[in-house]
Write a protein that holds these residues in place. Structure first.
Motif: not given
Length: 266
Positions: A44, A66, A70
């Motif tokens: 990340e 994620w 994200l």
């Protein structure tokens, strides 16, 4: 939030994942990434730093967690986001991606010499072939306020995954340029830099006790992990510097040496 083009992946042989194949094979990756103009960001933090540096994403390969983690990065990209299990990502990449997040970005345009040779302090690496060492040197340069890095033609790739990871993203932020050949060392000197070689030669001056950094421009020359600077680079240097060592030890890891010299000479 979902990615604009989310694709659930169940097949490690999916040809759309070609950019992520064999990430541990440095020779394979260097050939593929330079030919296609991309680099791989792992984790990340590095993905965010690549985005913050203005690099354009080409695709993402993420574990489910994620996709939301994200989300702010993915939201406006419009590029494929492949969602897969950790086991599948490992089969594709060839290693355990413990952070579960990979992304492929387009390489930024190469810097010009005018852009790189504008500051007062530049690190110049001669044939540093280990990606982790080169990344660590970039991180040191950025952290200690050096202005740029120049790498010889035979140096490792500052945008290879391991180099970026070791630099904590510094190779995406610190201006750097690859030399076409050794003649470019004269270009650095012509730009007004004093060339300071890290060397064990008989001409070397004790870094701590016998050398005062110039008020103007300084370029620190760092040599290869095994043999140090090549002779032609030593011959081109204006000054030779060394760190006195205890009996029985004649050198330091190049990144460790870079930290000492860069701190003392900044």
């Amino acid at each position: 939030m979902t990615c604009v083009d989310r694709i659930s992946t169940v097949d490690a042989a999916d040809p759309r994942l070609v950019d992520y194949v064999g990430l541990r094979d440095a020779q394979l990756r260097t050939a593929h990434e330079t030919a296609t103009g991309v680099f791989v960001a792992e984790g990340e933090k590095i993905i965010r730093r690549a985005a913050a540096a203005g690099c354009r994403p080409r695709s993402f390969l993420l574990q489910e967690k994620w996709v939301s983690g994200l989300g702010d990065i993915l939201e406006h990209t419009g590029v494929p986001c492949y969602v897969a299990s950790g086991a599948l990502i490992e089969r594709v990449s060839g290693f355990h991606v413990h952070r579960g997040a990979l992304a492929v970005f387009e390489r930024p345009r190469p810097r010009t010499w005018d852009e790189v040779l504008t500051g007062r302090r530049v690190i110049v690496c001669d044939e540093v072939v280990d990606h982790a060492n080169l990344g660590a040197i970039a991180r040191i340069a950025a952290g200690l306020g050096w202005d740029a890095m120049v790498v010889s033609r035979g140096c490792a790739d500052p945008l290879y995954r391991r180099a970026i990871k070791a630099s904590m993203g510094a190779t995406l932020q610190l201006p750097w340029k690859r030399m076409d050949d050794d003649a470019d060392l004269a270009r650095v000197k012509a730009a007004g830099y004093v060339l300071a070689a890290t060397s064990l030669s008989s001409r070397s001056v004790d870094l701590a006790g016998g050398f005062r950094p110039p008020d103007g421009k300084l370029a620190l020359l760092l040599g290869t992990e095994g043999h140090g600077l090549r002779q032609e680079w030593e011959d081109a240097a204006d000054v030779h510097l060394t760190v006195p060592m205890a009996a029985g030890v004649d050198s330091l890891n190049v990144a460790a040496a870079a930290a000492i010299f860069a701190y003392q000479l900044r």
